[in-house]
Design a protein around this motif. Structure first.
Motif, short mmCIF file in Angstrom:
data_model
loop_
_atom_site.label_atom_id
_atom_site.label_comp_id
_atom_site.label_asym_id
_atom_site.label_seq_id
_atom_site.Cartn_x
_atom_site.Cartn_y
_atom_site.Cartn_z
N ASP A 247 0.48 -1.15 0.24
CA ASP A 247 0.17 -0.27 0.03
C ASP A 247 0.80 0.69 -0.14
O ASP A 247 0.42 2.21 -0.77
N GLU A 248 2.02 0.95 0.61
CA GLU A 248 3.38 1.89 0.65
C GLU A 248 4.98 1.77 1.11
O GLU A 248 4.29 0.97 1.36
N VAL A 249 5.84 2.20 0.54
CA VAL A 249 6.68 1.71 0.77
C VAL A 249 7.94 3.18 0.63
O VAL A 249 7.70 4.03 -0.21
N PHE A 250 8.69 3.37 1.37
CA PHE A 250 9.43 4.54 1.88
C PHE A 250 10.78 4.06 2.59
O PHE A 250 10.99 3.29 3.00
N LEU A 251 11.96 4.83 2.18
CA LEU A 251 13.25 4.90 2.43
C LEU A 251 13.02 5.41 3.61
O LEU A 251 13.02 7.32 3.84
N SER A 252 14.14 5.30 4.41
CA SER A 252 14.66 5.97 5.56
C SER A 252 15.74 6.66 6.57
O SER A 252 16.75 5.37 5.58
N GLY A 253 16.58 7.09 6.24
CA GLY A 253 17.59 7.75 6.53
C GLY A 253 17.94 8.91 6.70
O GLY A 253 17.30 10.00 6.55
N THR A 254 18.97 9.49 7.28
CA THR A 254 20.36 10.52 8.27
C THR A 254 19.56 12.07 6.90
O THR A 254 18.87 12.49 7.32
N ALA A 255 20.06 11.56 5.86
CA ALA A 255 19.83 12.26 4.69
C ALA A 255 18.65 12.67 3.74
O ALA A 255 17.95 13.27 3.65
N ALA A 256 18.15 10.99 3.58
CA ALA A 256 17.00 10.96 3.30
C ALA A 256 16.04 11.09 4.04
O ALA A 256 14.70 11.92 3.24
N LYS A 257 15.94 11.07 4.99
CA LYS A 257 14.97 11.51 6.27
C LYS A 257 13.75 10.02 6.16
O LYS A 257 13.72 9.52 5.79
N ILE A 258 12.48 10.61 5.60
CA ILE A 258 11.58 9.57 5.27
C ILE A 258 11.66 10.29 3.21
O ILE A 258 10.70 11.42 3.30
N THR A 259 11.13 9.00 2.79
CA THR A 259 11.43 9.89 0.95
C THR A 259 9.94 8.21 1.02
O THR A 259 10.73 7.11 0.81
#
Length: 305
Positions: A247-259
């Protein structure tokens, strides 16, 4: 072009960024025997003479732990004190990124981490959005994530990022923004420099630590926030096919935050992302020190004194 902060910490002193230089014979340059961290800083929206760092203690702890793989005893407290002084000396007035790095600084050709000099430096650069806030398109990489039995994946070791670099370039050169790597068991692992989450039937799902992922600090924050919000959160192995029907996919990281992820391969994901947006709004409020329940995650540095 990057805009670097004017002062760096190098060879145990603060110097102009342009003067922080290493030799071409530096051991870590040849063998990837380094480890790095990365954390964001922002001017406090309520007080421009104050800088906010997100989870400084956790970032310093992880880098200290990574240094142990290099046989380098670098206390987290020393890293933290250095970063705080670094910020005060640079007086940043825009969103920025801090890169602390530990490495084998000796000039030698024998691959080893024993009986060799180590060092630690810090520099920074202005940084807005690392990836598009509107979302990215991803491909499944032909490159696989390393295994913990052959590589210390609990550390943020610089040598590991050859795989990330190859995967990122492969993705961009084939018309995508980002790569998703699988692990050696053929399960979903992470992106080139980010952890990955998906939502199915109201549940938040992310690969667990047994899937050879990096122990991401933003990932850890999202898991904690989701649980506090009453969102059912599951850490487990994830099949590739699950990504295509999520239904949803997101990436996470210090630089990417929540993308957010818009498309994976030729599978278009839904445009509505209620859980992603809810978590993104919450994380933004926390990093801006607007949420009293998470103030212990934010380290405030006064630029006046």
């Amino acid at each position: 072009m990057y805009s670097f902060l004017p002062i760096a910490f190098f060879k145990n002193e603060f110097v102009p960024f342009e003067e922080a230089r290493i030799s071409i014979a530096t051991h870590a340059l040849h063998y990837g025997t380094g480890a790095f961290g990365g954390l964001r800083g922002i001017p406090d929206p309520q007080n421009p003479k104050q800088i906010l760092l997100f989870r400084l203690d956790r970032h310093c702890q992880r880098l200290s732990q990574s240094a142990k793989f290099l046989h380098y005893d670098l206390p987290a407290q020393k890293i933290e004190e250095t970063i705080v002084t670094f910020v005060k000396k640079n007086q940043p007035n825009k969103s920025f990124y801090i890169r602390p790095f530990v490495y084998t600084s000796d000039l030698g050709i024998a691959p080893r981490v024993h009986n060799i000099e180590k060092d630690f430096f810090v520099y920074g650069l202005e940084l807005g959005d690392y990836l598009s806030a509107d979302g990215v398109n991803c491909r499944i990489s032909s490159w696989y994530r390393q295994e913990d039995r052959s590589f210390p994946l609990r550390g943020k070791i610089s040598a590991a990022y050859i795989t990330s670099s190859l995967a990122k370039t492969e993705a961009v050169e084939s018309g995508f923004d980002e790569a998703i790597l699988m692990n050696s068991q053929g399960k979903v692992c992470e992106a080139s420099g980010m952890n990955i989450f998906l939502v199915r039937n109201g549940q938040l799902i992310t690969p667990g630590f047994d899937q050879d992922i990096l122990e991401g600090i933003t990932r850890d924050s999202i898991v904690k926030i989701a649980k506090d919000l009453g969102i059912e959160t599951i850490e487990r192995s994830v099949d590739k096919s699950e990504l295509f029907i999520a239904d949803e996919v997101f990436l996470s990281g210090t630089a990417a935050k929540i993308t957010p992820v818009n498309r994976i391969e030729n599978y278009q994901l839904p445009e509505t992302r209620p859980l992603t947006e809810k978590l993104k709004e919450k994380l933004t409020a926390i990093t801006e020190n607007r949420d009293p329940n998470y103030q212990n995650w934010v380290y405030a540095i006064s630029l006046d004194g």
